[in-house]
Design a protein around this motif. Structure first.
Motif, PDB file in Angstrom:
ATOM      1  N   VAL A 122       6.859   5.080  71.511  1.00  9.92           N
ATOM      2  CA  VAL A 122       7.866   5.317  70.479  1.00  9.92           C
ATOM      3  C   VAL A 122       8.227   6.792  70.338  1.00  9.92           C
ATOM      4  O   VAL A 122       9.062   7.148  69.505  1.00  9.92           O
ATOM      5  CB  VAL A 122       7.395   4.758  69.120  1.00  9.92           C
ATOM      6  CG1 VAL A 122       7.253   3.253  69.187  1.00  9.92           C
ATOM      7  CG2 VAL A 122       6.085   5.395  68.679  1.00  9.92           C
ATOM      8  N   ARG A 123       7.607   7.657  71.123  1.00 10.84           N
ATOM      9  CA  ARG A 123       8.002   9.061  71.163  1.00 10.84           C
ATOM     10  C   ARG A 123       9.133   9.293  72.166  1.00 10.84           C
ATOM     11  O   ARG A 123       9.686  10.384  72.234  1.00 10.84           O
ATOM     12  CB  ARG A 123       6.807   9.933  71.550  1.00 10.84           C
ATOM     13  CG  ARG A 123       5.818  10.179  70.439  1.00 10.84           C
ATOM     14  CD  ARG A 123       6.432  11.004  69.347  1.00 10.84           C
ATOM     15  NE  ARG A 123       5.454  11.473  68.384  1.00 10.84           N
ATOM     16  CZ  ARG A 123       5.768  12.164  67.307  1.00 10.84           C
ATOM     17  NH1 ARG A 123       7.023  12.459  67.066  1.00 10.84           N
ATOM     18  NH2 ARG A 123       4.840  12.548  66.462  1.00 10.84           N
ATOM     19  N   ASP A 128      11.819   0.475  73.514  1.00 11.39           N
ATOM     20  CA  ASP A 128      10.620   0.432  72.668  1.00 11.39           C
ATOM     21  C   ASP A 128      10.867   1.149  71.345  1.00 11.39           C
ATOM     22  O   ASP A 128      10.449   0.683  70.284  1.00 11.39           O
ATOM     23  CB  ASP A 128       9.433   1.070  73.392  1.00 11.39           C
ATOM     24  CG  ASP A 128       8.952   0.234  74.567  1.00 11.39           C
ATOM     25  OD1 ASP A 128       9.067  -0.999  74.483  1.00 11.39           O
ATOM     26  OD2 ASP A 128       8.481   0.810  75.553  1.00 11.39           O
ATOM     27  N   LEU A 129      11.540   2.284  71.410  1.00 14.01           N
ATOM     28  CA  LEU A 129      11.859   3.021  70.190  1.00 14.01           C
ATOM     29  C   LEU A 129      12.838   2.239  69.331  1.00 14.01           C
ATOM     30  O   LEU A 129      12.693   2.167  68.108  1.00 14.01           O
ATOM     31  CB  LEU A 129      12.446   4.389  70.549  1.00 14.01           C
ATOM     32  CG  LEU A 129      12.921   5.258  69.381  1.00 14.01           C
ATOM     33  CD1 LEU A 129      11.755   5.604  68.466  1.00 14.01           C
ATOM     34  CD2 LEU A 129      13.591   6.527  69.898  1.00 14.01           C
ATOM     35  N   VAL A 140      19.079  -2.589  71.409  1.00 18.44           N
ATOM     36  CA  VAL A 140      19.107  -1.544  72.436  1.00 18.44           C
ATOM     37  C   VAL A 140      19.556  -0.240  71.790  1.00 18.44           C
ATOM     38  O   VAL A 140      19.988  -0.210  70.635  1.00 18.44           O
ATOM     39  CB  VAL A 140      20.066  -1.915  73.591  1.00 18.44           C
ATOM     40  CG1 VAL A 140      19.584  -3.163  74.303  1.00 18.44           C
ATOM     41  CG2 VAL A 140      21.489  -2.112  73.066  1.00 18.44           C
ATOM     42  N   SER A 141      19.456   0.837  72.535  1.00 19.60           N
ATOM     43  CA  SER A 141      19.873   2.142  72.022  1.00 19.60           C
ATOM     44  C   SER A 141      21.078   2.647  72.804  1.00 19.60           C
ATOM     45  O   SER A 141      21.233   2.352  73.992  1.00 19.60           O
ATOM     46  CB  SER A 141      18.725   3.146  72.116  1.00 19.60           C
ATOM     47  OG  SER A 141      18.282   3.284  73.451  1.00 19.60           O
ATOM     48  N   VAL A 142      21.926   3.406  72.127  1.00 17.47           N
ATOM     49  CA  VAL A 142      23.104   3.992  72.757  1.00 17.47           C
ATOM     50  C   VAL A 142      23.296   5.387  72.164  1.00 17.47           C
ATOM     51  O   VAL A 142      23.003   5.622  70.987  1.00 17.47           O
ATOM     52  CB  VAL A 142      24.354   3.110  72.529  1.00 17.47           C
ATOM     53  CG1 VAL A 142      24.667   2.979  71.048  1.00 17.47           C
ATOM     54  CG2 VAL A 142      25.553   3.657  73.286  1.00 17.47           C
ATOM     55  N   ALA A 203      20.431   2.618  67.248  1.00 21.11           N
ATOM     56  CA  ALA A 203      20.018   1.276  67.668  1.00 21.11           C
ATOM     57  C   ALA A 203      21.074   0.269  67.228  1.00 21.11           C
ATOM     58  O   ALA A 203      21.512   0.273  66.076  1.00 21.11           O
ATOM     59  CB  ALA A 203      18.668   0.923  67.061  1.00 21.11           C
ATOM     60  N   LEU A 204      21.472  -0.596  68.168  1.00 28.50           N
ATOM     61  CA  LEU A 204      22.491  -1.611  67.901  1.00 28.50           C
ATOM     62  C   LEU A 204      22.169  -2.878  68.681  1.00 28.50           C
ATOM     63  O   LEU A 204      21.360  -2.858  69.620  1.00 28.50           O
ATOM     64  CB  LEU A 204      23.876  -1.108  68.318  1.00 28.50           C
ATOM     65  CG  LEU A 204      24.560  -0.066  67.419  1.00 28.50           C
ATOM     66  CD1 LEU A 204      25.768   0.519  68.138  1.00 28.50           C
ATOM     67  CD2 LEU A 204      24.976  -0.691  66.089  1.00 28.50           C
ATOM     68  N   ASP A 205      22.846  -3.956  68.308  1.00 31.54           N
ATOM     69  CA  ASP A 205      22.748  -5.159  69.121  1.00 31.54           C
ATOM     70  C   ASP A 205      23.493  -4.908  70.431  1.00 31.54           C
ATOM     71  O   ASP A 205      24.354  -4.019  70.509  1.00 31.54           O
ATOM     72  CB  ASP A 205      23.349  -6.350  68.372  1.00 31.54           C
ATOM     73  CG  ASP A 205      24.833  -6.164  68.110  1.00 31.54           C
ATOM     74  OD1 ASP A 205      25.653  -6.533  68.974  1.00 31.54           O
ATOM     75  OD2 ASP A 205      25.173  -5.613  67.032  1.00 31.54           O
TER      76      ASP A 205
END
Length: 226
Positions: A122-123, A128-129, A140-142, A203-205
């Motif tokens: 998570v760093r 994972d974050l 997911v992240s963007v 973080a978004l879908d």
């Protein structure tokens, strides 16, 4: 021939203990308390000496974890010279700790870390974050580069924002994604003559993340705070 080791007979201690007991019985209340304190203090000193001379459990190579080799800023891409291995007792190693440098090389730090700090999942930026602040396993992240760099300085991890862009008409803004959660605000290099800019990781879908990523290629983006 090895020299014979002499062992003290436990019975040899009986006279000493008997003398202490008789002395304790002869003392007054205050004197008895004082003597007891001295006896207990002597026992504690002896126990401390024994513990100090007792070797602890050796740290095995399997206990090695990846730590930062020096202070690192958020947004740093990890390279071989920036991380190292350190042996740490297994019982204090947190979940998600990296065991091999290859697991973190090329990854980006989502937050600053101090020299010697353990690197966990998570760093680092990534799924994972993103899943640490969402119950949706598909989160997911963007990354976003905002039109006004000053807005990024107001954002903090955990904040909830809506991602907005300009529509076909200037007075018709379009909301690309609602309820995005800020994961990190990363330092980013700039070209000569450009204003300082930061990348904002949210973080978004998956559907919203794809829409935001596509819009960021040709449109200016900003966020509104909730």
């Amino acid at each position: 021939m090895e020299p014979r080791q002499h062992r003290r007979n436990p019975r040899a201690l009986e006279p000493v203990l008997r003398q202490w007991w008789e002395a304790l019985a002869r003392r007054s209340g205050f004197g008895r308390t004082l003597l007891l304190r001295r006896v207990i203090a002597a026992m504690l000193v002896g126990l401390a000496a024994v513990l100090a001379l007792t070797p602890g459990r050796a740290i095995s190579p399997d206990d090695a974890v990846v730590v930062a080799a020096r202070d690192l800023a958020a947004g740093t891409v990890l390279e071989p010279g920036l991380v190292t291995l350190r042996g740490i007792p297994e019982q204090v190693v947190p979940d998600g700790a990296a065991r091999n440098p290859s697991a973190v090389l090329g990854r980006t730090l989502a937050a600053p870390v101090r020299r010697g700090e353990l690197l966990t999942d998570v760093r680092l930026t990534g799924s994972d974050l993103a899943r640490t602040i969402s119950t949706n396993p598909d989160t997911v992240s963007v990354s976003l580069r905002l039109a006004d760099p000053g807005v990024a300085t107001l954002l903090r991890p955990g904040a909830t924002v809506d991602v907005v862009t300009v529509g076909e008409r200037q007075d018709e803004p379009v909301v690309l994604a609602r309820g995005a959660r800020v994961l990190a605000v990363l330092e980013a290099g700039t070209h000569a003559g450009e204003r300082a800019s930061r990348l904002v990781l949210v973080a978004l879908d998956p559907v919203s993340a794809t829409r935001v990523a596509a819009a960021s290629i040709s449109q200016t983006l900003t966020v509104t705070f909730r």
